[in-house]
Design a protein around this motif. Structure first.
Motif, mmCIF file in Angstrom:
data_model
loop_
_atom_site.group_PDB
_atom_site.id
_atom_site.type_symbol
_atom_site.label_atom_id
_atom_site.label_comp_id
_atom_site.label_asym_id
_atom_site.label_seq_id
_atom_site.Cartn_x
_atom_site.Cartn_y
_atom_site.Cartn_z
ATOM 1 N N ALA A 9 1.105 3.894 -2.848
ATOM 2 C CA ALA A 9 0.564 5.606 -2.411
ATOM 3 C C ALA A 9 2.504 6.162 -2.891
ATOM 4 O O ALA A 9 1.791 7.200 -3.298
ATOM 5 C CB ALA A 9 0.673 5.971 -0.645
ATOM 6 N N LYS A 10 3.609 6.117 -2.724
ATOM 7 C CA LYS A 10 4.786 5.994 -3.774
ATOM 8 C C LYS A 10 4.623 6.606 -4.855
ATOM 9 O O LYS A 10 4.177 7.311 -5.857
ATOM 10 C CB LYS A 10 5.765 5.508 -3.445
ATOM 11 C CG LYS A 10 7.286 6.131 -3.515
ATOM 12 C CD LYS A 10 8.453 4.821 -3.258
ATOM 13 C CE LYS A 10 9.718 5.805 -4.343
ATOM 14 N NZ LYS A 10 10.437 4.810 -4.306
ATOM 15 N N LYS A 29 0.683 -1.157 0.144
ATOM 16 C CA LYS A 29 -0.185 -0.026 -0.001
ATOM 17 C C LYS A 29 0.297 1.200 0.133
ATOM 18 O O LYS A 29 0.392 2.323 -0.881
ATOM 19 C CB LYS A 29 -0.942 -0.055 1.404
ATOM 20 C CG LYS A 29 -2.029 0.938 1.091
ATOM 21 C CD LYS A 29 -2.838 1.234 2.388
ATOM 22 C CE LYS A 29 -3.459 2.029 2.434
ATOM 23 N NZ LYS A 29 -4.832 2.214 3.534
ATOM 24 N N GLU A 30 2.152 1.414 1.095
ATOM 25 C CA GLU A 30 2.760 2.236 0.951
ATOM 26 C C GLU A 30 3.514 2.772 -0.729
ATOM 27 O O GLU A 30 3.589 3.693 -0.709
ATOM 28 C CB GLU A 30 4.527 2.016 1.426
ATOM 29 C CG GLU A 30 3.419 2.683 3.193
ATOM 30 C CD GLU A 30 4.697 1.682 4.638
ATOM 31 O OE1 GLU A 30 5.437 1.070 4.312
ATOM 32 O OE2 GLU A 30 3.800 1.871 5.499
#
Length: 171
Positions: free
Chosen positions: A48-49, A44-45
């Motif tokens: 997002a990036k 998920k991170e």
């Protein structure tokens, strides 16, 4: 002789059953290990990036940079338009959005499902004009796939939360 045959039969059955059990246990263990090694929070991170890379490029008017976040075989499926396939065609479509007016796009991943090869991502997005007034907002379901060691958009489908515009008056 009969005892010898029975012994051989029981030995073969025992070896076969033991082998099958070992195979089943090893298959089950590797599946559990595979499930526990995938980190959905990190995925998920990473999404997002990649979304930040996309929105930074989009908001700067860089359709090429925005399109580079898509897989080579991606499909872009905006509402009220035909789907567009391939990175180059997606870049042209994004350039059209950029030319339509000064807008600022933001995207936030809400939920992630999948594994280390393919993710489904639910997102929320919003667009504001140059004065910061919201002009559109909505949701998206996207498929992301691993390509060249990075998450890339594979299928991008989104729509607005705002009511549809009424049709133009008939003449």
């Amino acid at each position: 002789m009969r005892k010898s045959l029975n012994f051989i039969k029981s030995t073969i059955v025992s070896v076969t059953v033991t082998t099958l059990l070992l195979v089943l246990v090893s298959c089950n263990t590797s599946q559990k290990e595979k499930e526990t090694t995938f980190d959905k929070i990190a995925a998920k991170e990473a999404i997002a990036k990649e979304n930040k890379i996309f929105t930074d490029a989009f908001n700067k008017g860089d359709s090429i940079g925005a399109a580079m976040t898509y897989a080579t075989d991606a499909k872009f499926m905006p509402s009220n338009q035909k789907a567009v396939s391939g990175r180059k065609n997606i870049q042209t479509t994004i350039a059209g959005y950029i030319k339509a007016g000064e807008i600022n796009l933001s995207i936030k991943p809400v939920e992630v499902w999948g594994d280390e090869m393919m993710l489904t991502v639910e997102e929320e997005w919003s667009m504001t004009d140059k004065d910061g007034k919201e002009v559109d907002r909505g949701k998206a379901l996207e498929l992301w796939k691993m390509e060249d060691g990075k998450w890339k958009l594979f299928r991008d489908c989104f729509n607005s939360d705002l009511p549809c515009m009424p049709p133009p008056p008939s003449k």
